[in-house]
Design a protein around this motif. Structure first.
Motif, short mmCIF file in Angstrom:
data_model
loop_
_atom_site.label_atom_id
_atom_site.label_comp_id
_atom_site.label_asym_id
_atom_site.label_seq_id
_atom_site.Cartn_x
_atom_site.Cartn_y
_atom_site.Cartn_z
N ALA A 14 0.83 -1.21 0.00
CA ALA A 14 0.00 0.00 0.00
C ALA A 14 0.86 1.26 0.00
O ALA A 14 0.56 2.24 -0.69
CB ALA A 14 -0.93 -0.01 1.20
N ALA A 15 1.94 1.24 0.77
CA ALA A 15 2.85 2.39 0.82
C ALA A 15 3.49 2.63 -0.56
O ALA A 15 3.62 3.77 -1.00
CB ALA A 15 3.92 2.17 1.88
N TRP A 16 3.87 1.55 -1.22
CA TRP A 16 4.46 1.67 -2.56
C TRP A 16 3.44 2.26 -3.54
O TRP A 16 3.76 3.17 -4.32
CB TRP A 16 4.94 0.31 -3.05
N LEU A 17 2.22 1.77 -3.49
CA LEU A 17 1.19 2.26 -4.39
C LEU A 17 0.89 3.74 -4.15
O LEU A 17 0.72 4.51 -5.10
CB LEU A 17 -0.09 1.43 -4.21
N ALA A 18 0.82 4.12 -2.87
CA ALA A 18 0.55 5.52 -2.55
C ALA A 18 1.66 6.44 -3.05
O ALA A 18 1.41 7.57 -3.46
CB ALA A 18 0.37 5.68 -1.04
N ALA A 19 2.89 5.93 -3.04
CA ALA A 19 4.03 6.73 -3.51
C ALA A 19 4.06 6.86 -5.03
O ALA A 19 4.67 7.80 -5.56
CB ALA A 19 5.33 6.11 -3.01
N HIS A 20 3.40 5.93 -5.71
CA HIS A 20 3.47 5.91 -7.18
C HIS A 20 2.17 6.35 -7.86
O HIS A 20 2.19 6.63 -9.06
CB HIS A 20 3.84 4.51 -7.66
N GLU A 21 1.07 6.41 -7.12
CA GLU A 21 -0.21 6.81 -7.72
C GLU A 21 -0.92 7.79 -6.77
O GLU A 21 -1.42 7.39 -5.72
CB GLU A 21 -1.07 5.58 -7.97
N PRO A 22 -1.00 9.06 -7.13
CA PRO A 22 -1.60 10.07 -6.26
C PRO A 22 -3.03 9.76 -5.82
O PRO A 22 -3.43 10.07 -4.70
CB PRO A 22 -1.54 11.35 -7.11
N ARG A 23 -3.82 9.12 -6.70
CA ARG A 23 -5.21 8.83 -6.33
C ARG A 23 -5.28 7.77 -5.24
O ARG A 23 -6.14 7.82 -4.38
CB ARG A 23 -6.00 8.39 -7.56
N PHE A 24 -4.37 6.82 -5.27
CA PHE A 24 -4.30 5.86 -4.19
C PHE A 24 -3.89 6.56 -2.89
O PHE A 24 -4.43 6.28 -1.82
CB PHE A 24 -3.30 4.75 -4.52
N ALA A 25 -2.93 7.47 -3.00
CA ALA A 25 -2.46 8.19 -1.81
C ALA A 25 -3.58 9.00 -1.18
O ALA A 25 -3.67 9.10 0.06
CB ALA A 25 -1.31 9.12 -2.19
N THR A 26 -4.48 9.53 -2.00
CA THR A 26 -5.58 10.36 -1.49
C THR A 26 -6.58 9.56 -0.66
O THR A 26 -7.03 10.02 0.40
CB THR A 26 -6.31 11.03 -2.67
N ARG A 176 -7.01 -4.00 -17.19
CA ARG A 176 -5.77 -4.77 -17.15
C ARG A 176 -4.58 -3.88 -17.54
O ARG A 176 -3.52 -3.95 -16.92
CB ARG A 176 -5.86 -5.98 -18.08
N ALA A 177 -4.80 -3.03 -18.53
CA ALA A 177 -3.73 -2.11 -18.95
C ALA A 177 -3.44 -1.09 -17.85
O ALA A 177 -2.27 -0.78 -17.58
CB ALA A 177 -4.14 -1.41 -20.24
N MET A 178 -4.47 -0.59 -17.20
CA MET A 178 -4.26 0.35 -16.08
C MET A 178 -3.47 -0.32 -14.97
O MET A 178 -2.54 0.26 -14.39
CB MET A 178 -5.62 0.81 -15.53
N ALA A 179 -3.85 -1.55 -14.65
CA ALA A 179 -3.23 -2.26 -13.52
C ALA A 179 -1.77 -2.56 -13.76
O ALA A 179 -1.01 -2.74 -12.80
CB ALA A 179 -4.00 -3.55 -13.24
N ALA A 180 -1.34 -2.58 -15.01
CA ALA A 180 0.07 -2.83 -15.30
C ALA A 180 0.96 -1.79 -14.62
O ALA A 180 2.11 -2.08 -14.26
CB ALA A 180 0.31 -2.85 -16.80
N GLN A 181 0.43 -0.60 -14.43
CA GLN A 181 1.19 0.47 -13.80
C GLN A 181 1.37 0.23 -12.29
O GLN A 181 2.18 0.91 -11.65
CB GLN A 181 0.48 1.82 -14.00
N TRP A 182 0.60 -0.69 -11.73
CA TRP A 182 0.63 -0.93 -10.29
C TRP A 182 1.49 -2.14 -9.92
O TRP A 182 1.55 -2.54 -8.77
CB TRP A 182 -0.79 -1.12 -9.76
N SER A 183 2.16 -2.70 -10.92
CA SER A 183 3.10 -3.79 -10.67
C SER A 183 4.33 -3.21 -9.95
O SER A 183 4.77 -2.10 -10.27
CB SER A 183 3.52 -4.40 -12.02
N PRO A 184 4.87 -3.90 -8.94
CA PRO A 184 4.71 -5.32 -8.57
C PRO A 184 3.72 -5.58 -7.43
O PRO A 184 3.78 -6.61 -6.77
CB PRO A 184 6.12 -5.68 -8.11
N TRP A 185 2.78 -4.64 -7.21
CA TRP A 185 1.85 -4.80 -6.09
C TRP A 185 0.40 -4.76 -6.57
O TRP A 185 -0.47 -4.18 -5.92
CB TRP A 185 2.09 -3.71 -5.04
#
Length: 208
Positions: A14-26, A176-185
């Protein structure tokens, strides 16, 4: 290959995702802690998934209870079961076939625990009655694979539409294409979106 085994693993993702995707961080602060959601693996879990296809949760639970009372939750027992015994537990003709196919497939569940995600999905989808969504969910929650996503899931599609303010619900290939940006989590992203879906469902009355 990362395996999610503890709440700490989920938090790290979750910390990695928040650091890489602002909407997740919000949205993450209102969703934490994200659930571990680990489930058992093996024949029984896949049989339960098949029994739950196209029926309500209550109906699936009732079928599972009858199978348990009849001693028909083990692979060998199901492989040997008569069609009338399975029908008496509430299985349709199609699900009787799928249950038998799964039992006769003799999947090496122990080997799947150390297999990569592509191998798991390929092995499971070779069995009639198990589609890609079921295989992906099994890899995520029964095996703990950290980098698997299930873009065909309606709740994930609705959550992504709302969170990313999309004009329409994304199709499976688009998500699926969007989710590729959230690899490796990606599996943690799925947990986040599932949790977000429950939040907006309660807030806005969204149905599935």
């Amino acid at each position: 290959m990362r395996i999610i085994e503890t709440d700490a693993d989920v938090a790290a993702g979750a910390a990695w995702l928040a650091a890489h995707e602002p909407r997740f961080a919000t949205v993450l602060p209102e969703l934490e802690p994200l659930p571990l959601r680990r489930r058992p693996d093996g024949f029984g879990q896949l049989l339960n998934a098949i029994m739950g296809q196209q029926v309500s949760t209550a109906s699936a639970a009732a079928i599972n209870k009858r199978l348990q009372e009849a001693g028909l939750l083990e692979e060998t027992a199901v492989a040997r079961a008569r069609e009338e015994d399975l029908r008496a537990c509430g299985l349709s003709r199609q699900k009787i076939r799928y249950a038998g196919e799964l039992a006769r497939a003799r999947i090496d569940y122990e080997a799947l625990r150390t297999a990569d995600s592509d191998t798991v999905i390929e092995t499971l989808t070779a069995v009639p009655g198990i589609g890609k969504w079921t295989a992906e969910v099994y890899a995520m929650f029964s095996l703990g694979h950290a980098d698997v996503f299930a873009p065909g899931d309606l709740a994930l599609q609705i959550a992504a539409q709302h969170l990313f303010e999309l004009d329409e619900r994304p199709k499976e290939r688009d998500l699926r294409a969007m989710a590729a940006q959230w690899s490796p989590w990606r599996a943690v992203a799925a947990r986040l979106l599932f949790t977000y879906y429950r939040t907006i469902k309660g807030r806005e009355g969204i149905g599935t």
